[in-house]
Scaffold this motif. Structure first.
Motif, PDB file in Angstrom:
ATOM      1  N   ILE A  31       0.845  -1.196   0.000  1.00  0.00           N
ATOM      2  CA  ILE A  31       0.000   0.000   0.000  1.00  0.00           C
ATOM      3  C   ILE A  31       0.882   1.250   0.000  1.00  0.00           C
ATOM      4  N   ASP A  32       1.851   1.286   0.909  1.00  0.00           N
ATOM      5  CA  ASP A  32       2.765   2.418   1.016  1.00  0.00           C
ATOM      6  C   ASP A  32       4.103   1.893   1.518  1.00  0.00           C
ATOM      7  N   GLU A  33       5.056   1.798   0.606  1.00  0.00           N
ATOM      8  CA  GLU A  33       6.361   1.232   0.959  1.00  0.00           C
ATOM      9  C   GLU A  33       7.087   2.070   2.009  1.00  0.00           C
ATOM     10  N   PHE A  71      -6.536  -1.591   6.592  1.00  0.00           N
ATOM     11  CA  PHE A  71      -6.213  -1.150   5.239  1.00  0.00           C
ATOM     12  C   PHE A  71      -6.835  -2.018   4.146  1.00  0.00           C
ATOM     13  N   LEU A  72      -7.627  -3.010   4.495  1.00  0.00           N
ATOM     14  CA  LEU A  72      -8.157  -3.951   3.508  1.00  0.00           C
ATOM     15  C   LEU A  72      -9.084  -3.314   2.476  1.00  0.00           C
ATOM     16  N   ALA A  73      -9.752  -2.231   2.814  1.00  0.00           N
ATOM     17  CA  ALA A  73     -10.661  -1.580   1.862  1.00  0.00           C
ATOM     18  C   ALA A  73      -9.943  -1.126   0.597  1.00  0.00           C
ATOM     19  N   HIS A  74      -8.624  -0.957   0.646  1.00  0.00           N
ATOM     20  CA  HIS A  74      -7.875  -0.538  -0.537  1.00  0.00           C
ATOM     21  C   HIS A  74      -7.966  -1.563  -1.668  1.00  0.00           C
ATOM     22  N   LEU A  75      -8.329  -2.814  -1.355  1.00  0.00           N
ATOM     23  CA  LEU A  75      -8.451  -3.839  -2.389  1.00  0.00           C
ATOM     24  C   LEU A  75      -9.878  -4.008  -2.888  1.00  0.00           C
ATOM     25  N   ARG A  78     -14.787  -0.434  -4.799  1.00  0.00           N
ATOM     26  CA  ARG A  78     -15.765   0.554  -4.329  1.00  0.00           C
ATOM     27  C   ARG A  78     -15.123   1.599  -3.428  1.00  0.00           C
ATOM     28  N   TYR A  79     -14.024   1.236  -2.761  1.00  0.00           N
ATOM     29  CA  TYR A  79     -13.399   2.138  -1.787  1.00  0.00           C
ATOM     30  C   TYR A  79     -11.961   2.500  -2.131  1.00  0.00           C
ATOM     31  N   ALA A  80     -11.398   1.886  -3.156  1.00  0.00           N
ATOM     32  CA  ALA A  80     -10.004   2.133  -3.514  1.00  0.00           C
ATOM     33  C   ALA A  80      -9.787   3.605  -3.838  1.00  0.00           C
ATOM     34  N   SER A  81      -8.655   4.125  -3.404  1.00  0.00           N
ATOM     35  CA  SER A  81      -8.357   5.526  -3.698  1.00  0.00           C
ATOM     36  C   SER A  81      -7.175   5.658  -4.659  1.00  0.00           C
ATOM     37  N   PHE A  82      -6.493   4.559  -4.942  1.00  0.00           N
ATOM     38  CA  PHE A  82      -5.407   4.570  -5.914  1.00  0.00           C
ATOM     39  C   PHE A  82      -5.244   3.159  -6.462  1.00  0.00           C
ATOM     40  N   GLU A  83      -4.373   2.996  -7.433  1.00  0.00           N
ATOM     41  CA  GLU A  83      -4.198   1.717  -8.109  1.00  0.00           C
ATOM     42  C   GLU A  83      -3.227   0.809  -7.360  1.00  0.00           C
ATOM     43  N   LEU A  84      -3.633  -0.449  -7.187  1.00  0.00           N
ATOM     44  CA  LEU A  84      -2.777  -1.451  -6.546  1.00  0.00           C
ATOM     45  C   LEU A  84      -2.696  -2.697  -7.417  1.00  0.00           C
ATOM     46  N   THR A 103      -5.299  -5.683 -11.243  1.00  0.00           N
ATOM     47  CA  THR A 103      -5.161  -4.300 -10.814  1.00  0.00           C
ATOM     48  C   THR A 103      -6.468  -3.863 -10.180  1.00  0.00           C
ATOM     49  N   VAL A 104      -6.352  -3.283  -8.990  1.00  0.00           N
ATOM     50  CA  VAL A 104      -7.505  -2.721  -8.303  1.00  0.00           C
ATOM     51  C   VAL A 104      -7.307  -1.217  -8.278  1.00  0.00           C
ATOM     52  N   ARG A 105      -8.337  -0.507  -8.736  1.00  0.00           N
ATOM     53  CA  ARG A 105      -8.322   0.952  -8.689  1.00  0.00           C
ATOM     54  C   ARG A 105      -9.750   1.416  -8.467  1.00  0.00           C
ATOM     55  N   PRO A 106      -9.960   2.674  -8.211  1.00  0.00           N
ATOM     56  CA  PRO A 106     -11.330   3.119  -7.937  1.00  0.00           C
ATOM     57  C   PRO A 106     -12.314   2.672  -9.015  1.00  0.00           C
TER      58      PRO A 106
END
Length: 115
Positions: A31-33, A71-75, A78-84, A103-106
């Protein structure tokens, strides 16, 4: 062909291919290195038959320690705020290795690679 899909508060791994998948593992999702934040899927799945789907457990990691499900909502698109990028690794019954990249993104979950 194995994919990971977010559900209500969990994740489901599904075999949508034509053969049994074995030794399925999901790489840690960074998520954030710089802050040491990632999502870890600690359990490997030994066997997933064609058409089968299983829930998988994930946990947030911050600074090497569990942060629960914070931090699971990042995947979830519906809730992603950036691409993972999510990478799943598995083998077929002949032990040939495969990799699926998602790839998961908004508002979007997409398969981006298969090897």
């Amino acid at each position: 062909f194995v994919v990971l899909e977010p559900q209500e508060r969990d994740f489901v791994i599904s075999n949508v291919g034509h053969g049994t998948a074995v030794n399925i593992k999901i790489d840690d999702v960074v998520i954030d290195e710089s802050l040491g934040i990632s999502i870890r899927f600690p359990s490997a799945i030994p066997v997933l038959r064609v058409g089968a789907a299983l829930p998988v457990r994930a946990e947030s990691i911050k600074g090497g320690k569990s942060a629960g499900d914070f931090f699971l909502a990042h995947l979830d698109p519906r809730y992603a705020s950036f691409e993972l990028k999510v990478v799943l690794r598995f083998q077929n019954v002949e032990m040939k290795p495969y990799t699926v990249a998602q790839t998961v993104r908004p508002d979007d979950l997409r398969i981006t690679g298969f090897e």
